[in-house]
Design a protein around this motif. Structure first.
Motif, PDB file in Angstrom:
ATOM      1  N   GLY A 130       0.663  -1.142   0.218  1.00  0.00           N
ATOM      2  CA  GLY A 130      -0.055  -0.077  -0.062  1.00  0.00           C
ATOM      3  C   GLY A 130       0.814   1.147  -0.028  1.00  0.00           C
ATOM      4  O   GLY A 130       0.486   2.400  -0.145  1.00  0.00           O
ATOM      5  N   PHE A 131       2.061   1.217   0.236  1.00  0.00           N
ATOM      6  CA  PHE A 131       3.004   2.409   0.329  1.00  0.00           C
ATOM      7  C   PHE A 131       3.929   2.310  -0.732  1.00  0.00           C
ATOM      8  O   PHE A 131       4.836   1.479  -0.799  1.00  0.00           O
ATOM      9  N   THR A 132       3.876   3.125  -1.605  1.00  0.00           N
ATOM     10  CA  THR A 132       4.884   3.381  -2.878  1.00  0.00           C
ATOM     11  C   THR A 132       5.604   4.492  -2.861  1.00  0.00           C
ATOM     12  O   THR A 132       5.421   5.457  -2.198  1.00  0.00           O
ATOM     13  N   VAL A 133       6.948   4.343  -3.257  1.00  0.00           N
ATOM     14  CA  VAL A 133       7.773   5.354  -3.668  1.00  0.00           C
ATOM     15  C   VAL A 133       8.307   5.602  -5.056  1.00  0.00           C
ATOM     16  O   VAL A 133       8.669   4.527  -5.779  1.00  0.00           O
ATOM     17  N   GLU A 134       8.268   6.586  -5.422  1.00  0.00           N
ATOM     18  CA  GLU A 134       8.805   6.905  -6.837  1.00  0.00           C
ATOM     19  C   GLU A 134      10.087   7.028  -6.713  1.00  0.00           C
ATOM     20  O   GLU A 134      10.780   8.022  -6.563  1.00  0.00           O
ATOM     21  N   ALA A 135      10.622   6.030  -7.178  1.00  0.00           N
ATOM     22  CA  ALA A 135      12.306   5.586  -7.023  1.00  0.00           C
ATOM     23  C   ALA A 135      13.085   5.462  -8.203  1.00  0.00           C
ATOM     24  O   ALA A 135      14.315   5.703  -8.388  1.00  0.00           O
ATOM     25  N   LEU A 136      12.479   4.797  -9.111  1.00  0.00           N
ATOM     26  CA  LEU A 136      13.028   4.483 -10.486  1.00  0.00           C
ATOM     27  C   LEU A 136      13.010   5.605 -11.480  1.00  0.00           C
ATOM     28  O   LEU A 136      11.838   6.119 -11.705  1.00  0.00           O
ATOM     29  N   GLU A 137      14.193   5.773 -11.984  1.00  0.00           N
ATOM     30  CA  GLU A 137      14.068   6.785 -13.167  1.00  0.00           C
ATOM     31  C   GLU A 137      14.757   6.322 -14.399  1.00  0.00           C
ATOM     32  O   GLU A 137      14.991   5.389 -14.637  1.00  0.00           O
ATOM     33  N   PHE A 138      14.237   6.926 -15.700  1.00  0.00           N
ATOM     34  CA  PHE A 138      14.532   6.521 -16.896  1.00  0.00           C
ATOM     35  C   PHE A 138      16.136   6.142 -17.208  1.00  0.00           C
ATOM     36  O   PHE A 138      17.050   6.719 -16.724  1.00  0.00           O
ATOM     37  N   ASN A 139      16.446   5.091 -17.586  1.00  0.00           N
ATOM     38  CA  ASN A 139      17.724   4.546 -17.782  1.00  0.00           C
ATOM     39  C   ASN A 139      17.980   4.163 -19.136  1.00  0.00           C
ATOM     40  O   ASN A 139      17.322   3.278 -19.753  1.00  0.00           O
ATOM     41  N   ILE A 140      18.910   5.061 -19.824  1.00  0.00           N
ATOM     42  CA  ILE A 140      19.148   4.924 -21.313  1.00  0.00           C
ATOM     43  C   ILE A 140      19.787   3.561 -21.362  1.00  0.00           C
ATOM     44  O   ILE A 140      19.789   2.884 -22.740  1.00  0.00           O
ATOM     45  N   MET A 141      20.613   3.033 -20.622  1.00  0.00           N
ATOM     46  CA  MET A 141      21.573   1.778 -20.941  1.00  0.00           C
ATOM     47  C   MET A 141      20.469   0.731 -20.795  1.00  0.00           C
ATOM     48  O   MET A 141      20.701  -0.387 -21.709  1.00  0.00           O
ATOM     49  N   THR A 142      19.724   0.612 -20.040  1.00  0.00           N
ATOM     50  CA  THR A 142      18.618  -0.631 -19.842  1.00  0.00           C
ATOM     51  C   THR A 142      17.708  -0.454 -21.184  1.00  0.00           C
ATOM     52  O   THR A 142      17.495  -1.735 -21.707  1.00  0.00           O
ATOM     53  N   THR A 143      17.420   0.600 -21.614  1.00  0.00           N
ATOM     54  CA  THR A 143      16.634   0.758 -22.678  1.00  0.00           C
ATOM     55  C   THR A 143      17.387   0.297 -23.765  1.00  0.00           C
ATOM     56  O   THR A 143      16.660  -0.459 -24.756  1.00  0.00           O
ATOM     57  N   LEU A 144      18.542   0.800 -24.005  1.00  0.00           N
ATOM     58  CA  LEU A 144      19.333   0.074 -25.180  1.00  0.00           C
ATOM     59  C   LEU A 144      19.563  -1.427 -25.091  1.00  0.00           C
ATOM     60  O   LEU A 144      19.317  -2.034 -26.301  1.00  0.00           O
ATOM     61  N   ALA A 145      19.467  -2.011 -23.910  1.00  0.00           N
ATOM     62  CA  ALA A 145      19.823  -3.380 -23.789  1.00  0.00           C
ATOM     63  C   ALA A 145      18.487  -4.015 -24.334  1.00  0.00           C
ATOM     64  O   ALA A 145      18.791  -5.022 -25.043  1.00  0.00           O
ATOM     65  N   PHE A 146      17.371  -3.613 -24.048  1.00  0.00           N
ATOM     66  CA  PHE A 146      16.227  -4.347 -24.820  1.00  0.00           C
ATOM     67  C   PHE A 146      15.948  -3.859 -26.173  1.00  0.00           C
ATOM     68  O   PHE A 146      15.227  -4.788 -27.029  1.00  0.00           O
ATOM     69  N   PHE A 147      16.188  -2.713 -26.875  1.00  0.00           N
ATOM     70  CA  PHE A 147      15.684  -2.137 -27.938  1.00  0.00           C
ATOM     71  C   PHE A 147      17.150  -2.637 -29.078  1.00  0.00           C
ATOM     72  O   PHE A 147      16.619  -2.937 -30.144  1.00  0.00           O
ATOM     73  N   LEU A 148      18.199  -2.502 -28.678  1.00  0.00           N
ATOM     74  CA  LEU A 148      19.151  -3.040 -29.866  1.00  0.00           C
ATOM     75  C   LEU A 148      19.061  -4.248 -30.477  1.00  0.00           C
ATOM     76  O   LEU A 148      19.073  -4.639 -31.554  1.00  0.00           O
ATOM     77  N   PRO A 149      18.749  -5.343 -29.679  1.00  0.00           N
ATOM     78  CA  PRO A 149      18.231  -6.605 -30.544  1.00  0.00           C
ATOM     79  C   PRO A 149      17.219  -6.422 -31.427  1.00  0.00           C
ATOM     80  O   PRO A 149      17.166  -7.008 -32.571  1.00  0.00           O
ATOM     81  N   LEU A 150      16.189  -5.752 -31.169  1.00  0.00           N
ATOM     82  CA  LEU A 150      15.054  -5.364 -31.945  1.00  0.00           C
ATOM     83  C   LEU A 150      15.440  -4.694 -33.313  1.00  0.00           C
ATOM     84  O   LEU A 150      15.250  -4.892 -34.285  1.00  0.00           O
ATOM     85  N   ILE A 151      16.286  -3.496 -33.004  1.00  0.00           N
ATOM     86  CA  ILE A 151      16.785  -2.818 -34.294  1.00  0.00           C
ATOM     87  C   ILE A 151      17.728  -3.587 -35.050  1.00  0.00           C
ATOM     88  O   ILE A 151      17.566  -3.608 -36.394  1.00  0.00           O
ATOM     89  N   GLY A 152      18.346  -4.595 -34.433  1.00  0.00           N
ATOM     90  CA  GLY A 152      19.392  -5.423 -35.284  1.00  0.00           C
ATOM     91  C   GLY A 152      18.684  -6.485 -36.219  1.00  0.00           C
ATOM     92  O   GLY A 152      18.929  -6.820 -37.389  1.00  0.00           O
ATOM     93  N   GLY A 153      17.575  -7.017 -35.601  1.00  0.00           N
ATOM     94  CA  GLY A 153      16.344  -7.737 -36.467  1.00  0.00           C
ATOM     95  C   GLY A 153      15.811  -7.157 -37.449  1.00  0.00           C
ATOM     96  O   GLY A 153      15.541  -7.518 -38.801  1.00  0.00           O
ATOM     97  N   VAL A 154      15.446  -5.746 -37.238  1.00  0.00           N
ATOM     98  CA  VAL A 154      14.594  -5.052 -38.234  1.00  0.00           C
ATOM     99  C   VAL A 154      15.671  -4.752 -39.373  1.00  0.00           C
ATOM    100  O   VAL A 154      15.384  -4.873 -40.567  1.00  0.00           O
TER     101      VAL A 154
END
Length: 167
Positions: free
Chosen positions: A60-84
């Motif tokens: 029931g108690f949440t904290v806004e603690a996670l921020e945008f992370n470009i490295m993790t975003t690239l980790a998941f998007f690069l294989p998709l970009i390579g496949g395209v």
């Protein structure tokens, strides 16, 4: 003649499917934290680590603690970009280098997700508290996505050879 042209796209289609599945692992648990003292456990999905979100500290108690992370975003998007790119472009030296590099760099980033998690955790107070009380380990999402990225890199690197073996 049409059969010969079709076989040139099969390795690219395989790489594309591998890239899509690796990208979909973003929605599965990426990092798991186990409590050192109380035995509690919680995890973050790759989506939450990449784009930010809230952490539920106590029910029931949440904290806004996670921020945008470009490295993790690239980790998941690069294989998709390579496949395209593998589907869109024919087999050439530059295409082979770029598509293989997308998959390899994506795999390296995926296996480094725990190292990038500290970037996603907001201020130093939150980061220090979580890292002091919990053990961090890589969950199933980045492991599966990393393995698929390695297979995708092999498919892209040997794209021409695979096309010759098919036909």
């Amino acid at each position: 003649m049409a059969k010969k042209n079709l076989k040139l796209y099969i390795p690219g289609a395989i790489a594309f499917v591998l890239g899509i599945v690796a990208f979909c692992m973003m929605f599965v648990n990426a990092v798991t934290y186990s409590g050192k003292l109380l035995g509690s456990e919680f995890s973050f999905t790759g989506m939450k680590l990449a784009f930010g979100g809230e952490i539920e500290v106590v029910s029931g108690f949440t904290v806004e603690a996670l921020e945008f992370n470009i490295m993790t975003t690239l980790a998941f998007f690069l294989p998709l970009i390579g496949g395209v790119l593998a589907v869109l472009f024919k087999n050439g030296l530059i295409t082979k280098i770029v598509t293989t590099a997308c998959f390899v760099v994506g795999a390296v980033f995926l296996f480094s997700t725990t190292g990038f998690t500290s970037i996603s955790l907001g201020g130093s107070d939150t980061k220090d508290a979580i890292l002091a009380l919990f053990d961090e380990k890589l969950a199933v999402g980045p492991i599966v996505a990393g393995i698929l990225s390695i297979i995708g890199a092999v498919v892209c690197f040997f794209k021409g050879t695979i096309a010759k073996m098919i036909g």
